[in-house]
Design a protein around this motif. Sequence first.
Motif, PDB file in Angstrom:
ATOM      1  N   ILE A 444      22.140 -24.533  -1.755  1.00  0.00           N
ATOM      2  CA  ILE A 444      21.577 -25.580  -2.622  1.00  0.00           C
ATOM      3  C   ILE A 444      20.980 -26.703  -1.781  1.00  0.00           C
ATOM      4  N   ALA A 445      21.739 -27.138  -0.770  1.00  0.00           N
ATOM      5  CA  ALA A 445      21.264 -28.233   0.086  1.00  0.00           C
ATOM      6  C   ALA A 445      19.975 -27.848   0.799  1.00  0.00           C
ATOM      7  N   ARG A 446      19.926 -26.654   1.327  1.00  0.00           N
ATOM      8  CA  ARG A 446      18.752 -26.227   2.084  1.00  0.00           C
ATOM      9  C   ARG A 446      17.547 -25.979   1.195  1.00  0.00           C
ATOM     10  N   PHE A 447      17.794 -25.445   0.003  1.00  0.00           N
ATOM     11  CA  PHE A 447      16.669 -25.225  -0.903  1.00  0.00           C
ATOM     12  C   PHE A 447      16.102 -26.559  -1.377  1.00  0.00           C
ATOM     13  N   HIS A 448      17.002 -27.494  -1.691  1.00  0.00           N
ATOM     14  CA  HIS A 448      16.558 -28.796  -2.202  1.00  0.00           C
ATOM     15  C   HIS A 448      15.777 -29.578  -1.148  1.00  0.00           C
ATOM     16  N   THR A 449      16.226 -29.534   0.100  1.00  0.00           N
ATOM     17  CA  THR A 449      15.602 -30.345   1.157  1.00  0.00           C
ATOM     18  C   THR A 449      14.526 -29.587   1.928  1.00  0.00           C
ATOM     19  N   GLN A 450      14.543 -28.268   1.790  1.00  0.00           N
ATOM     20  CA  GLN A 450      13.650 -27.415   2.583  1.00  0.00           C
ATOM     21  C   GLN A 450      13.868 -27.638   4.087  1.00  0.00           C
ATOM     22  N   LYS A 451      15.112 -27.951   4.429  1.00  0.00           N
ATOM     23  CA  LYS A 451      15.518 -28.121   5.827  1.00  0.00           C
ATOM     24  C   LYS A 451      16.740 -27.244   6.084  1.00  0.00           C
ATOM     25  N   GLU A 452      17.140 -27.112   7.335  1.00  0.00           N
ATOM     26  CA  GLU A 452      18.167 -26.131   7.673  1.00  0.00           C
ATOM     27  C   GLU A 452      19.435 -26.698   8.306  1.00  0.00           C
ATOM     28  N   LYS A 453      19.325 -27.782   9.044  1.00  0.00           N
ATOM     29  CA  LYS A 453      20.459 -28.207   9.868  1.00  0.00           C
ATOM     30  C   LYS A 453      21.500 -28.977   9.050  1.00  0.00           C
ATOM     31  N   ILE A 454      22.764 -28.743   9.422  1.00  0.00           N
ATOM     32  CA  ILE A 454      23.899 -29.362   8.742  1.00  0.00           C
ATOM     33  C   ILE A 454      24.769 -30.079   9.768  1.00  0.00           C
ATOM     34  N   LEU A 455      25.030 -31.354   9.506  1.00  0.00           N
ATOM     35  CA  LEU A 455      25.977 -32.083  10.346  1.00  0.00           C
ATOM     36  C   LEU A 455      27.393 -31.676   9.944  1.00  0.00           C
ATOM     37  N   CYS A 456      28.200 -31.237  10.887  1.00  0.00           N
ATOM     38  CA  CYS A 456      29.588 -30.865  10.614  1.00  0.00           C
ATOM     39  C   CYS A 456      30.474 -31.456  11.699  1.00  0.00           C
ATOM     40  N   LEU A 457      31.764 -31.467  11.458  1.00  0.00           N
ATOM     41  CA  LEU A 457      32.695 -32.113  12.380  1.00  0.00           C
ATOM     42  C   LEU A 457      33.411 -31.087  13.239  1.00  0.00           C
ATOM     43  N   ASP A 458      33.558 -31.417  14.491  1.00  0.00           N
ATOM     44  CA  ASP A 458      34.323 -30.562  15.391  1.00  0.00           C
ATOM     45  C   ASP A 458      35.722 -30.333  14.805  1.00  0.00           C
ATOM     46  N   GLN A 459      36.207 -29.107  14.900  1.00  0.00           N
ATOM     47  CA  GLN A 459      37.502 -28.678  14.347  1.00  0.00           C
ATOM     48  C   GLN A 459      37.475 -28.496  12.832  1.00  0.00           C
ATOM     49  N   GLY A 460      36.306 -28.690  12.218  1.00  0.00           N
ATOM     50  CA  GLY A 460      36.202 -28.459  10.773  1.00  0.00           C
ATOM     51  C   GLY A 460      36.189 -26.976  10.449  1.00  0.00           C
ATOM     52  N   TYR A 461      36.717 -26.638   9.252  1.00  0.00           N
ATOM     53  CA  TYR A 461      36.698 -25.251   8.792  1.00  0.00           C
ATOM     54  C   TYR A 461      36.340 -25.238   7.307  1.00  0.00           C
ATOM     55  N   HIS A 462      35.360 -24.370   6.940  1.00  0.00           N
ATOM     56  CA  HIS A 462      34.866 -24.367   5.568  1.00  0.00           C
ATOM     57  C   HIS A 462      34.693 -22.965   4.986  1.00  0.00           C
TER      58      HIS A 462
END
Length: 747
Positions: A444-462
């Motif tokens: 959803i985020a990528r389609f809406h923004t037409q961009k690809e990169k995601i800021l995430c946090l070190d040690q994060g798990y999703h």
Amino acid sequence: MESLKKYLHRHYGLKNPELQLLEGYADKTYKVTEEGGYWILKVHPERPGLAKQITAEHNFMEALGKLKNYHVPAHIKSAENKIFIAAENKLLRLLRFVPGQFMSEISWSAAFLDSFGSFLAEVSKVGLELDPSDIAAKRFHWDLQHLLMNKEYLKSVSEPGIRSRIDYFFLQYELEVLPRAYELRRAVIHNDTNENNILVADQSVNGIIDFGDMCYSWLINELAVGLTYVLMRSDDLLKDAHTVIAAYNRILPLQASELDVLYYLVAGRICISLCNSAQASLKQPESEYIRISEIPARKLLQAWLTINPEQARTVFRKAAGMETSSPLALSTYEKRRDRILSKAYSLSYQQHIVMEKAAFQYMYGHKGECFLDAYNNIMLVGHSHPEVARAVSRQMGKLNTNTRYHYDQLLEYGELLLSYFPEPLSKVFFVNSGSAATDLALRIARFHTQKEKILCLDQGYHGNTVASIEVSPYKHSKQGVYPNAVIAPLPDWINSDFENEAAAARYFAKASRSLIAENTGQMAGCIAEPIMGCGGQLPLPAGYLEAMYKAIRQEGGVCICDEVQIGFGRLGHHRWGFEMMGVIPDIVILGKPMGNGHPIGAVVTSPELAASFEQGPEFFSSFGGNPVSCAAGLAVLQAVKAEGLQEHAAETGDFLMGLLREIQAMDSRVSDVRGSGLFLGVEFTGKDGKPGTRLVSDLKNYLRQQHILVGKDGPFNSVLKIKPPLPFNPQNCQTLTTEIRRFLKKT
């Protein structure tokens, strides 16, 4: 009262009797005194079948009266040579008063419990020989074979936690007892061998009174009822049960099928007592008699859950001299597992566990162990929660389909779920897991923004899909390439040298903004948990998430909040982690706790983002939002509210946090205690000041040996993770922290 005296004079020849009303349930019971003589007068409102019931009682008392060394009441026949008389729409009868000391008035030695078990067997032997025809059709709430009649009284039980546990045992009765009903012997039973109906002398049973609850039922119910009242006063439940059962079995041998359901029948009798006490208290709120067993019954209900049913079955069978089967060796499970599963799967603890069953915050191993579960947060409202289990089973038997059709369950659950979110979060997409929810949120985020990169946090798990692994540095491999993951440093403000939390927040926010600036024009969004589970139960510093969201939105990006582990009230003082952080995300990810372990997940977002996503190809998750999953989710939301589990998490979590901080104050190796509600972390350091990786591993495995389940995590696996099912209670907190203290003292 005067009219009763007249009847006593006219029909029984008592000239000037004194009557004392004794407490009871529906019928009236009086102690009658005249010139040194004592009798019991029972007054019953006339009802169908009552005359036959009294006749059956008479026959039972006569038969028991032939036993040596036991005293029982006997009817005093009227002037008309009848055992009862009819008057004013009532039946009256007079019985011989049986003097003696009650079982409730003495302490119970092993010898006495042996005597009690033998007596129950003698009563059962007589009951087996009696003609049941007068009472064979009797159905009432106190008969264990009709336990489920008491469901109508469940709503009268005021305390939600007790109510759900009673309902759990109703469900277990349906699953474990009813399928074996036709294997069980039947007999006339007394059915009320409580400590105020049993007479004693010299540490032995010598009599019984009050036959009003007698019925034609399963033979084993006589033992189950008597045993329940013994256990209400027991300090060693299985030891005392063994004594009573062994004594019973010497007189009247038990059958395996009877012993195998006894655990659930004892639970059933506890539930009957609590349900009827609650119902009767509504009509007689001042009656102490009605509540006489309520406190010990509640205590026993909770204690009974801590006993593995398999352990109970083994003890009961051994008491009857029967052979018991040995559990399969752990190596057998390991070999079978290795044949079918990849080594990519892991097992918890150095000594692995075979699980067979679970209830609320307890899990039952195949060797009879009962484990206190302080770890499995997915079972949000408790293992085997009866309302969730029934909701899934009922719906599975009616309809399971997909969102290409209309059905009420989808709409009812979706509406209720969204009612817990602030504007503009008013659209929901259903999937089958938290990983699938992450995957969809990124789409959803990528389609809406037409961009690809995601800021995430070190040690994060999703999650475990390709897309979710990319934004989960916790699962990154050394040889992996993750071009669309912009990894911000773990905002570990607790182990930093910053002056305070605010200073740490500013520093880590600045680092995130720098990364966003380096990737300007490419940022589709950011993803983070407000309290990082795999990062070591680490709450983000106050103000950090707000600053990150602001920077991402300035780039036209979308802010994704992962609430899989911490949502739905687990944090106690907040329903959602984003509330705790004072932000409103654009997308929220939800996972399996929303279905109490049932495979369900969801993405909640705004109409704007939903409308944007609609411009792409149709979204379809084959069974995301299916009726069965929706039924599970709806039952979870209802249980959280009805049982006050969010408030419970706040109170219990605060209590546990206090106990853990007491340990911290006493042992410098406990460097931090953090979290909220029932999502807590305890960080350890070694004596050398380095992360306490080995210490936490040893502690985790020590607790497993004490039958307590916890986890470990953090960058150095130096954080003890505590995230139990929400029914976890203050007594469980004491158990957990007592063992942590004991371990630390030893090491």
